[in-house]
Design a protein around this motif. Sequence first.
Motif, PDB file in Angstrom:
ATOM      1  N   GLY A   1      35.763  23.822  35.099  1.00  0.00           N
ATOM      2  CA  GLY A   1      37.084  23.269  34.587  1.00  0.00           C
ATOM      3  C   GLY A   1      36.880  21.964  33.602  1.00  0.00           C
ATOM      4  O   GLY A   1      37.896  21.538  33.279  1.00  0.00           O
ATOM      5  N   MET A   2      35.578  22.010  33.232  1.00  0.00           N
ATOM      6  CA  MET A   2      35.331  21.065  32.181  1.00  0.00           C
ATOM      7  C   MET A   2      35.127  21.545  30.817  1.00  0.00           C
ATOM      8  O   MET A   2      35.065  22.752  30.902  1.00  0.00           O
ATOM      9  CB  MET A   2      34.008  20.318  32.538  1.00  0.00           C
ATOM     10  CG  MET A   2      34.198  19.254  33.806  1.00  0.00           C
ATOM     11  SD  MET A   2      32.514  18.415  34.346  1.00  0.00           S
ATOM     12  CE  MET A   2      32.185  17.192  32.914  1.00  0.00           C
ATOM     13  N   GLY A   3      35.504  20.844  29.804  1.00  0.00           N
ATOM     14  CA  GLY A   3      35.594  21.230  28.360  1.00  0.00           C
ATOM     15  C   GLY A   3      34.359  21.373  27.735  1.00  0.00           C
ATOM     16  O   GLY A   3      33.219  21.532  28.133  1.00  0.00           O
ATOM     17  N   HIS A   4      34.425  21.135  26.477  1.00  0.00           N
ATOM     18  CA  HIS A   4      33.315  21.385  25.289  1.00  0.00           C
ATOM     19  C   HIS A   4      32.335  20.125  25.385  1.00  0.00           C
ATOM     20  O   HIS A   4      31.189  20.234  25.050  1.00  0.00           O
ATOM     21  CB  HIS A   4      33.957  21.333  23.946  1.00  0.00           C
ATOM     22  CG  HIS A   4      32.849  21.609  22.876  1.00  0.00           C
ATOM     23  ND1 HIS A   4      32.219  22.984  22.812  1.00  0.00           N
ATOM     24  CD2 HIS A   4      32.600  21.011  21.784  1.00  0.00           C
ATOM     25  CE1 HIS A   4      31.596  22.979  21.863  1.00  0.00           C
ATOM     26  NE2 HIS A   4      31.439  21.673  21.079  1.00  0.00           N
ATOM     27  N   ALA A   5      32.653  18.931  25.916  1.00  0.00           N
ATOM     28  CA  ALA A   5      31.639  17.763  26.031  1.00  0.00           C
ATOM     29  C   ALA A   5      31.839  17.251  27.231  1.00  0.00           C
ATOM     30  O   ALA A   5      32.104  15.971  27.369  1.00  0.00           O
ATOM     31  CB  ALA A   5      32.191  16.772  24.911  1.00  0.00           C
ATOM     32  N   PRO A   6      30.934  17.793  28.126  1.00  0.00           N
ATOM     33  CA  PRO A   6      30.755  17.289  29.720  1.00  0.00           C
ATOM     34  C   PRO A   6      30.205  16.035  29.634  1.00  0.00           C
ATOM     35  O   PRO A   6      30.417  15.106  30.547  1.00  0.00           O
ATOM     36  CB  PRO A   6      29.961  18.380  30.473  1.00  0.00           C
ATOM     37  CG  PRO A   6      29.505  19.259  29.226  1.00  0.00           C
ATOM     38  CD  PRO A   6      30.081  19.140  27.972  1.00  0.00           C
ATOM     39  N   GLN A   7      29.308  15.646  28.682  1.00  0.00           N
ATOM     40  CA  GLN A   7      28.441  14.283  28.553  1.00  0.00           C
ATOM     41  C   GLN A   7      29.393  13.164  28.297  1.00  0.00           C
ATOM     42  O   GLN A   7      29.174  11.966  28.561  1.00  0.00           O
ATOM     43  CB  GLN A   7      27.552  14.544  27.636  1.00  0.00           C
ATOM     44  CG  GLN A   7      27.923  14.338  26.299  1.00  0.00           C
ATOM     45  CD  GLN A   7      28.356  15.427  25.309  1.00  0.00           C
ATOM     46  OE1 GLN A   7      28.675  16.501  26.130  1.00  0.00           O
ATOM     47  NE2 GLN A   7      27.980  15.374  24.004  1.00  0.00           N
TER      48      GLN A   7
ATOM     49  N   TYR B   1      42.917  18.075  18.852  1.00  0.00           N
ATOM     50  CA  TYR B   1      42.209  18.984  18.835  1.00  0.00           C
ATOM     51  C   TYR B   1      41.052  18.735  19.851  1.00  0.00           C
ATOM     52  O   TYR B   1      40.582  19.322  20.627  1.00  0.00           O
ATOM     53  CB  TYR B   1      41.157  19.339  17.511  1.00  0.00           C
ATOM     54  CG  TYR B   1      39.788  20.239  17.737  1.00  0.00           C
ATOM     55  CD1 TYR B   1      40.274  21.522  17.705  1.00  0.00           C
ATOM     56  CD2 TYR B   1      38.467  19.593  17.762  1.00  0.00           C
ATOM     57  CE1 TYR B   1      39.336  22.449  17.744  1.00  0.00           C
ATOM     58  CE2 TYR B   1      37.641  20.464  17.992  1.00  0.00           C
ATOM     59  CZ  TYR B   1      37.948  21.971  17.848  1.00  0.00           C
ATOM     60  OH  TYR B   1      36.931  22.867  18.136  1.00  0.00           O
ATOM     61  N   GLU B   2      40.535  17.474  19.884  1.00  0.00           N
ATOM     62  CA  GLU B   2      39.622  16.853  21.014  1.00  0.00           C
ATOM     63  C   GLU B   2      40.162  16.922  22.319  1.00  0.00           C
ATOM     64  O   GLU B   2      39.555  17.457  23.382  1.00  0.00           O
ATOM     65  CB  GLU B   2      38.883  15.284  20.567  1.00  0.00           C
ATOM     66  CG  GLU B   2      38.110  15.419  19.362  1.00  0.00           C
ATOM     67  CD  GLU B   2      37.527  14.033  19.174  1.00  0.00           C
ATOM     68  OE1 GLU B   2      37.751  13.005  19.861  1.00  0.00           O
ATOM     69  OE2 GLU B   2      36.685  14.196  18.325  1.00  0.00           O
TER      70      GLU B   2
ATOM     71  N   SER C   1      35.454  25.592  30.858  1.00  0.00           N
ATOM     72  CA  SER C   1      37.007  25.537  30.256  1.00  0.00           C
ATOM     73  C   SER C   1      36.943  25.453  28.676  1.00  0.00           C
ATOM     74  O   SER C   1      38.018  25.337  28.114  1.00  0.00           O
ATOM     75  CB  SER C   1      37.770  24.495  30.663  1.00  0.00           C
ATOM     76  OG  SER C   1      38.228  25.012  32.172  1.00  0.00           O
ATOM     77  N   ASP C   2      35.553  25.235  28.205  1.00  0.00           N
ATOM     78  CA  ASP C   2      35.504  25.239  26.859  1.00  0.00           C
ATOM     79  C   ASP C   2      36.020  26.845  26.069  1.00  0.00           C
ATOM     80  O   ASP C   2      35.596  27.750  26.475  1.00  0.00           O
ATOM     81  CB  ASP C   2      34.207  25.061  26.483  1.00  0.00           C
ATOM     82  CG  ASP C   2      33.590  24.672  25.035  1.00  0.00           C
ATOM     83  OD1 ASP C   2      34.595  24.547  24.223  1.00  0.00           O
ATOM     84  OD2 ASP C   2      32.676  24.606  24.609  1.00  0.00           O
TER      85      ASP C   2
ATOM     86  N   VAL D   1      40.224  19.362  28.238  1.00  0.00           N
ATOM     87  CA  VAL D   1      40.959  20.270  28.554  1.00  0.00           C
ATOM     88  C   VAL D   1      42.347  19.580  28.755  1.00  0.00           C
ATOM     89  O   VAL D   1      43.058  19.542  30.081  1.00  0.00           O
ATOM     90  CB  VAL D   1      40.392  20.428  30.067  1.00  0.00           C
ATOM     91  CG1 VAL D   1      41.097  21.737  30.608  1.00  0.00           C
ATOM     92  CG2 VAL D   1      39.016  20.891  30.199  1.00  0.00           C
ATOM     93  N   GLY D   2      42.944  18.868  27.710  1.00  0.00           N
ATOM     94  CA  GLY D   2      44.387  18.587  27.955  1.00  0.00           C
ATOM     95  C   GLY D   2      44.408  16.915  28.336  1.00  0.00           C
ATOM     96  O   GLY D   2      45.526  16.496  28.363  1.00  0.00           O
ATOM     97  N   GLN D   3      43.371  16.245  28.894  1.00  0.00           N
ATOM     98  CA  GLN D   3      43.309  15.003  29.286  1.00  0.00           C
ATOM     99  C   GLN D   3      42.892  14.090  28.240  1.00  0.00           C
ATOM    100  O   GLN D   3      42.482  14.520  27.425  1.00  0.00           O
ATOM    101  CB  GLN D   3      42.311  15.032  30.393  1.00  0.00           C
ATOM    102  CG  GLN D   3      42.722  16.056  31.687  1.00  0.00           C
ATOM    103  CD  GLN D   3      44.077  15.780  32.429  1.00  0.00           C
ATOM    104  OE1 GLN D   3      44.466  14.623  32.666  1.00  0.00           O
ATOM    105  NE2 GLN D   3      44.741  17.170  32.337  1.00  0.00           N
ATOM    106  N   TRP D   4      43.201  12.914  28.650  1.00  0.00           N
ATOM    107  CA  TRP D   4      42.600  11.708  27.621  1.00  0.00           C
ATOM    108  C   TRP D   4      42.283  10.492  28.426  1.00  0.00           C
ATOM    109  O   TRP D   4      43.240  10.158  29.367  1.00  0.00           O
ATOM    110  CB  TRP D   4      43.658  11.486  26.673  1.00  0.00           C
ATOM    111  CG  TRP D   4      43.087  10.702  25.426  1.00  0.00           C
ATOM    112  CD1 TRP D   4      43.169   9.198  25.252  1.00  0.00           C
ATOM    113  CD2 TRP D   4      42.357  11.328  24.473  1.00  0.00           C
ATOM    114  NE1 TRP D   4      42.457   9.038  24.029  1.00  0.00           N
ATOM    115  CE2 TRP D   4      41.931  10.176  23.469  1.00  0.00           C
ATOM    116  CE3 TRP D   4      41.947  12.619  23.979  1.00  0.00           C
ATOM    117  CZ2 TRP D   4      41.090  10.410  22.330  1.00  0.00           C
ATOM    118  CZ3 TRP D   4      41.134  12.655  22.987  1.00  0.00           C
ATOM    119  CH2 TRP D   4      40.740  11.560  22.288  1.00  0.00           C
TER     120      TRP D   4
END
Length: 335
Positions: free
Chosen positions: A312-318, A203-204, A270-271, A210-213
Amino acid sequence: MALRFPVKLLISSLMLMSSASAFAANVYGEQLEGFQYPYPLQHFNFASQQQTLSMGYMDVQPAQHANGQTVVLMHGKNFCGATWEDTIKALSQQGYRVVAPDQIGFCSSSKPANYQYTFQQLAQNTHQLLQQLGVDKAVIVGHSTGGMLATRYALMYPQQTQKLVLVNPIGLEDWKAKGAPWRSVDQWYQRELKLNAAGIKKYEQQTYYVGQWKPEYDKWVDMLAGLNSGPGHKKVAWNSALIYDMIFTQPVYYEFKDLKVPTTLMIGTSDTTAIGSDIAPPAVKAQLGHYNVLGKQVAKLIPGARLIEFPGMGHAPQMEEPQKFNQTLIDDLAR
């Protein structure tokens, strides 16, 4: 006969299994005992709803040249005060005092058997903590569910709110009004009991990054998975269920227009976070969680709001890009 199995798939499956088992190796107490916080963890004990509760928090003094200002960091639903680690460091180096509490029901704080969860109650709890610490006025920064709480706090305590900063807050829309199905607390509870490291990571990865890790994200999966699989398993799941019900049934959306404090929205475009979208009919799901649109819409509702987008960034930019986020936040606070 040899079984054909794609090598890439085999490798990724083994990696996922090994990472999930690695996370499962750590088990934390009901109040996240055993998890290492980045700064000294303190506890604020207070009476609420006929019981004594304990609220974990970090109170980090300026690293140098105190500027006399305090920033309060409010975490999200699947987060803790600890997940603000990089932001706390960056702000304290700029002379800010930083207070990062764990709300009741979360992380290092009490998990009551019964609690009437409202954003007003959590805001009052936080206000009492700040009074205890001698903080009369602060910049309130809220991420995700903490954004809904920060909004409520600023509505209740405008005189004590120097500025409001909302980081990918949820509640930029009313999911229930848009047709997302309601779940009972019992249904939420059954869902939360099933949480595990592999599911949390999946999920995270999709929503926050955005699909990265990156390896540095691992400890946040470990934190949640270890809390959920620990001795407080059922209490953690039950409080989580009550909190989800609060989030779904207590929108702040209709009161953005009533905010009277300087407000900045910081949005990873992208969130796609939307409570209830996982069980919504396809036509409803398609209408939910478009942060690239929601940020712009809500910025128009809040009087004088400033919108900062992270394309292009997701739910947790920090957490996704700490350096970029922290510099942007520091620049905004200096305006």
